[in-house]
Design a protein around this motif. Structure first.
Motif, PDB file in Angstrom:
ATOM      1  N   LYS A 103     119.936  50.583  83.135  1.00 33.47           N
ATOM      2  CA  LYS A 103     120.244  50.798  81.720  1.00 33.47           C
ATOM      3  C   LYS A 103     121.567  51.528  81.533  1.00 33.47           C
ATOM      4  CE  LYS A 103     116.231  52.831  81.065  1.00 33.47           C
ATOM      5  NZ  LYS A 103     115.500  52.490  82.304  1.00 33.47           N
ATOM      6  N   ARG A 134     124.737  49.361  83.163  1.00 28.58           N
ATOM      7  CA  ARG A 134     125.135  48.206  82.332  1.00 28.58           C
ATOM      8  C   ARG A 134     125.654  48.643  80.968  1.00 28.58           C
ATOM      9  NH1 ARG A 134     124.120  43.339  84.373  1.00 28.58           N
ATOM     10  NH2 ARG A 134     122.698  43.195  86.166  1.00 28.58           N
ATOM     11  N   ARG A 191     129.527  47.896  79.701  1.00 29.94           N
ATOM     12  CA  ARG A 191     129.820  47.124  78.494  1.00 29.94           C
ATOM     13  C   ARG A 191     130.782  47.874  77.574  1.00 29.94           C
ATOM     14  NH1 ARG A 191     124.946  45.978  77.459  1.00 29.94           N
ATOM     15  NH2 ARG A 191     124.983  44.012  78.567  1.00 29.94           N
ATOM     16  N   SER A 200     117.810  50.187  77.280  1.00 26.70           N
ATOM     17  CA  SER A 200     117.652  48.823  77.773  1.00 26.70           C
ATOM     18  C   SER A 200     118.953  48.352  78.413  1.00 26.70           C
ATOM     19  CB  SER A 200     117.284  47.874  76.626  1.00 26.70           C
ATOM     20  OG  SER A 200     117.345  46.521  77.040  1.00 26.70           O
ATOM     21  N   SER A 247     120.031  45.461  78.338  1.00 27.13           N
ATOM     22  CA  SER A 247     120.588  44.394  77.503  1.00 27.13           C
ATOM     23  C   SER A 247     121.177  44.914  76.197  1.00 27.13           C
ATOM     24  CB  SER A 247     119.507  43.352  77.192  1.00 27.13           C
ATOM     25  OG  SER A 247     118.457  43.937  76.443  1.00 27.13           O
TER      26      SER A 247
END
Length: 292
Positions: A29, A32, A36, A126, A128
Motif C-alpha cells: 500500500k 505503490r 504513484r 489500498s 490501488s
C-alpha cells in the motif's frame, strides 16, 4: 508522466543538486501509493515489489525508499550493504516506518550512504488507491544528507516536513494509529447504524466520507477542543440519552462505543464551556447509568 508543479522546487540531491531519482522497494500500500504520487509530481521512480527480491544489479537511483514491513527493514539494509547495491554513488536510503528510527538502517550507512526515517502521517489503505498527500505531515529524522533529500521530496509532494528531537516514536506511531484506524472503525460503526436506519451501505459510506473530511479540516484549522461538535459540546444530556435509547434498540453492540466516545468528549466540552457545569454533570450521569 506529468509536468512538475512550477510553484514548487524540484527535489534535489543535497550534494550535487541533481534531481532526485527514486527507487522504491516494496509494492504494498505505501510503496505503490508513494510511487504513484512521486511519478505524478514528474519525477523518475522505479517500483520493485518485495516479492521479486532486491535487484541483482546496483541501484542507480540517488534516493531509495524501503517501503517494507518493520521487521524487514534491518535485513534489507544488511542485504543492500552485503550485496553492494548502494554506496557506489551518493545516495539517501530511508524507511517509512513510524515506530523505528534511522538506526534501523545502520547496517547500510556509509561514507556515500546516508540514512533516515521518513514517515508520512497519511493513511495508505489500498495499493490501488493513492491518498491525497497535500498538507500532509512528514516526520524525518536521520543523517543530515538524507534528511535534506527527504525534506526536498516532501516539499515537492506538497507535504510539511518536520523533525522532532527526542521523539517517543512508539507513542507517535500509536497516536497516528489511534486516529487513522480509530476513525475507520468509527466510520464502520456509523455505516452499520445508518444501514439499520434505512440507508444502504454504499450510500452510507459516501455520506460519512465527506463528514470525516470536514472533521479533519476542523482539527487542522481550529485544533482541539474547538473541532468538537454535537450534543456533548452543547451540554444536551437529553439528546445523548435519546441517542443511547435508539442505539440500545437498533444496535446494542454499539452502545459501549458511543459511551466511550462521549466520555472522551466530556472533558473537551467542559473546556469549551458552552453550557453550565451541571449540564455536563447530567451527561456524565447518563453515561454512568448505562455503564451500571
Amino acid at each position: 508522466m506529468t509536468e512538475m508543479d512550477s510553484t514548487r522546487p524540484s527535489p534535489v540531491h543535497p550534494e550535487d543538486n541533481t534531481i532526485l531519482e527514486v527507487f522504491i522497494y516494496g509494492g504494498g500500500k505505501v510503496g505503490r501509493g508513494l510511487a504513484r504520487v512521486i511519478r505524478d509530481a514528474g519525477l523518475r521512480v522505479t517500483l520493485r515489489p518485495a516479492r521479486d527480491g532486491l535487484p541483482s544489479e546496483r541501484i542507480e537511483a540517488n534516493f531509495v525508499i524501503l517501503a517494507v514491513r518493520d521487521r524487514d527493514i534491518a535485513p534489507c539494509a544488511e542485504a543492500l550493504r552485503d550485496r553492494r547495491l548502494v554506496g557506489h554513488k551518493d545516495v539517501a536510503v530511508v524507511h517509512c516506518a513510524g515506530a523505528l528510527g534511522p538506526e534501523a538502517l545502520a547496517a547500510v550507512r556509509g561514507d556515500r550512504v546516508w540514512v533516515a526515517q521518513m514517515h508520512p502521517m497519511i493513511s495508505f489503505a489500498s495499493p490501488s488507491f493513492a491518498p491525497f498527500l497535500e498538507r500532509g505531515q512528514l516526520h524525518i529524522d536521520g543523517d543530515p544528507g538524507a534528511v535534506r533529500a527527504a525534506r526536498s521530496l516532501g516539499v515537492c509532494l506538497g507535504m510539511t516536513p518536520r523533525t522532532f528531537s527526542g521523539l517517543d516514536r512508539v507513542a507517535y506511531h500509536a497516536a497516528a494509529g489511534l486516529v487513522a484506524n480509530g476513525a475507520a472503525a468509527l466510520a464502520a460503526a456509523g455505516v452499520d447504524l445508518l444501514e439499520r436506519a434505512g440507508i444502504d451501505r454504499r450510500t452510507a459510506a459516501e455520506m460519512l466520507g465527506p463528514l470525516l473530511r470536514t472533521v479533519a479540516d476542523n482539527v487542522e484549522v481550529l485544533g482541539v477542543p474547538e473541532a468538537l461538535t454535537g450534543p456533548v459540546r452543547r451540554g444536551d444530556a437529553a439528546g445523548v440519552a435519546r441517542h443511547l435509547e435508539t442505539l440500545r434498540r437498533l444496535a446494542p453492540h454499539l452502545v459501549p462505543f458511543y459511551v466511550a466516545a462521549a466520555a472522551t468528549q466530556l472533558p473537551l466540552a467542559r473546556v469549551l464551556g458552552e453550557a453550565p457545569a451541571d449540564a455536563f454533570d447530567a451527561i456524565q450521569r447518563v453515561l454512568d447509568g448505562i455503564q451500571q
